[in-house]
Design a protein around this motif. Structure first.
Motif, short mmCIF file in Angstrom:
data_model
loop_
_atom_site.label_atom_id
_atom_site.label_comp_id
_atom_site.label_asym_id
_atom_site.label_seq_id
_atom_site.Cartn_x
_atom_site.Cartn_y
_atom_site.Cartn_z
N ILE A 3 2.02 7.00 81.78
CA ILE A 3 2.83 7.89 83.02
C ILE A 3 3.52 8.72 82.50
O ILE A 3 4.68 7.87 82.40
CB ILE A 3 2.66 6.50 84.88
CG1 ILE A 3 2.00 5.81 84.62
CG2 ILE A 3 3.54 7.11 85.64
CD1 ILE A 3 2.03 5.06 86.08
N ILE A 40 -0.44 1.27 94.62
CA ILE A 40 -1.08 2.66 95.65
C ILE A 40 -1.49 1.47 96.83
O ILE A 40 -1.98 0.93 97.60
CB ILE A 40 -2.63 3.16 95.06
CG1 ILE A 40 -2.03 3.52 93.40
CG2 ILE A 40 -3.71 4.34 96.17
CD1 ILE A 40 -1.89 4.82 93.40
N ARG A 93 0.64 12.89 97.13
CA ARG A 93 1.54 12.04 95.54
C ARG A 93 0.86 12.48 93.78
O ARG A 93 -0.38 12.53 94.16
CB ARG A 93 1.66 10.30 95.90
CG ARG A 93 2.04 9.71 94.60
CD ARG A 93 1.54 7.95 95.17
NE ARG A 93 2.34 7.28 93.33
CZ ARG A 93 1.96 5.68 93.88
NH1 ARG A 93 1.28 5.33 95.11
NH2 ARG A 93 2.23 4.87 92.89
N ASP A 121 5.52 9.56 88.20
CA ASP A 121 5.02 9.34 89.34
C ASP A 121 5.81 9.52 90.95
O ASP A 121 6.74 9.53 90.29
CB ASP A 121 5.11 7.86 89.46
CG ASP A 121 3.88 7.62 90.36
OD1 ASP A 121 4.44 8.35 91.51
OD2 ASP A 121 3.65 6.41 90.21
N LYS A 122 5.25 10.96 91.33
CA LYS A 122 6.27 11.53 92.13
C LYS A 122 5.42 12.04 93.76
O LYS A 122 4.66 12.19 93.35
CB LYS A 122 7.10 12.49 91.89
CG LYS A 122 7.57 12.18 90.28
CD LYS A 122 8.77 13.49 90.40
CE LYS A 122 10.16 13.06 88.75
NZ LYS A 122 11.09 13.75 89.11
N ILE A 149 -4.37 12.20 90.15
CA ILE A 149 -4.27 12.50 88.89
C ILE A 149 -4.09 13.16 87.68
O ILE A 149 -4.99 14.04 87.87
CB ILE A 149 -4.96 10.92 88.47
CG1 ILE A 149 -4.74 9.54 89.33
CG2 ILE A 149 -3.81 10.74 86.81
CD1 ILE A 149 -5.42 8.97 89.11
N ILE A 155 -0.12 0.50 81.54
CA ILE A 155 -0.14 1.23 83.02
C ILE A 155 -0.10 0.25 84.35
O ILE A 155 -0.44 -0.93 84.25
CB ILE A 155 -0.51 2.32 83.23
CG1 ILE A 155 -0.71 3.41 82.09
CG2 ILE A 155 -0.89 2.82 84.76
CD1 ILE A 155 -1.60 4.86 82.92
N VAL A 167 -3.45 10.24 96.28
CA VAL A 167 -2.99 10.13 94.89
C VAL A 167 -4.25 10.87 93.99
O VAL A 167 -4.86 10.60 94.08
CB VAL A 167 -2.72 8.99 94.45
CG1 VAL A 167 -2.16 8.93 93.11
CG2 VAL A 167 -2.23 8.07 95.33
N LYS A 196 -7.53 9.82 82.18
CA LYS A 196 -6.99 9.87 83.78
C LYS A 196 -8.51 9.35 83.85
O LYS A 196 -8.41 8.16 84.56
CB LYS A 196 -7.34 11.74 83.82
CG LYS A 196 -6.64 11.78 83.56
CD LYS A 196 -6.23 13.50 84.28
CE LYS A 196 -7.23 14.64 84.32
NZ LYS A 196 -7.35 14.94 82.70
N LEU A 203 1.37 0.34 88.71
CA LEU A 203 1.44 1.12 89.52
C LEU A 203 0.96 0.96 90.80
O LEU A 203 -0.10 -0.53 90.72
CB LEU A 203 1.12 2.23 89.55
CG LEU A 203 -0.59 2.51 89.18
CD1 LEU A 203 -1.26 2.61 90.42
CD2 LEU A 203 -1.02 4.07 88.41
N LEU A 224 -0.25 11.83 83.67
CA LEU A 224 -0.47 11.13 82.23
C LEU A 224 -0.32 11.75 81.21
O LEU A 224 -1.12 12.85 81.51
CB LEU A 224 -2.23 10.53 82.66
CG LEU A 224 -1.79 9.44 83.23
CD1 LEU A 224 -3.58 8.73 83.05
CD2 LEU A 224 -1.07 8.28 83.72
N ILE A 241 0.26 11.46 90.01
CA ILE A 241 0.65 10.68 89.02
C ILE A 241 0.09 11.38 88.03
O ILE A 241 -1.12 11.84 87.44
CB ILE A 241 0.03 9.19 88.73
CG1 ILE A 241 0.62 8.65 90.02
CG2 ILE A 241 0.36 8.81 87.66
CD1 ILE A 241 -0.46 7.56 90.13
#
Length: 243
Positions: free
Chosen positions: A224, A25, A215, A227-228, A33, A21, A31, A41, A23, A219, A217
């Protein structure tokens, strides 16, 4: 604020919990998850402060590769990262104040930490933290006299005592009733907005993630899945995630 590059977590040399992964932040992000149980997670969250060490990859906090740090330098970085557990991680027989003061230990010498020696500034910070989560009146109550929601707010106050730049929360409301869960999430949101503390939070309730996080994420099998921003997520994606 946080950067992961090609991070994997392998348990017992065979179970791949987090699979390559990467990413970023940013400072002040909130965020969420999400994903099924076993999707990685908790493992992902715990790599950020090295509670779980990655088998591969690099983790940067404020530009520093924390995997290269040891002893005092690693402790100083961890002091900036608060971690909140699902089971509150409190000492039931101790007072609320005593539990919250634990968050100040990272600022003490080894000797003072061992004996739990705190000064006036520590007590001031602790009471202020309790005020931020609406529990100032419970300062002398025992932790085991509190409801689940109140215990989790004490855990948040303990983390605030660290004066963190990042808060990681691992399923902090999964054992709470709907009303208590929303109250706890309200405090997370206030802390995020008022203090610009970066928050990464694992949630089993997608509706809470969509309501409070900016946002999300997702899993799936340690990778991932998406991720939006919250507004860009559609029901078809969520249905596929939880199949």
């Amino acid at each position: 604020m946080i950067k992961l590059e090609d991070v994997s977590v392998l348990y017992n040399k065979k179970v791949l919990a987090v699979d390559n992964i990467s990413l970023n932040i940013d400072k002040g992000e909130f965020v969420g998850i999400i994903g099924l149980s076993g999707s990685g997670k908790s493992s992902l969250l715990k790599t950020v402060n090295l509670l779980v060490k990655p088998s591969n990859g690099r983790i940067y906090v404020e530009g520093t590769n924390i995997g290269l740090l040891k002893d005092k330098k690693l402790r100083n970085i961890r002091r900036k990262i608060g971690f909140i557990f699902q089971d509150y991680n409190l000492v039931d027989r101790s007072s609320v104040l005593e539990n919250v003061l634990v968050g100040r230990l990272g600022y003490k010498s080894s000797l003072k930490s061992f004996f739990g020696l705190f000064d006036d500034e520590d007590y001031k910070v602790a009471v202020n933290a309790l005020e931020q989560v609406g529990l100032k009146e419970k300062v002398f109550s025992r932790a085991d006299e509190l409801s689940g929601g109140q215990k989790q707010r004490v855990a948040i106050a303990k983390t605030l005592c660290q004066k963190p730049k990042i808060i990681l929360a691992d399923e902090p409301v999964s054992s709470l009733d709907v009303s208590s869960a929303q109250t706890v999430m309200d405090y997370f949101k206030k802390i995020n907005e008022k203090s610009q503390i970066t928050i990464m939070i694992n949630l089993h309730d997608v509706s809470l993630a969509k309501k409070y996080c900016s946002r999300i994420i997702a899993l799936k099998h340690g990778k991932i899945f998406f991720d939006k921003k919250v507004g860009d997520i559609d029901d078809d994606q969520l249905q596929e995630l939880y199949q």
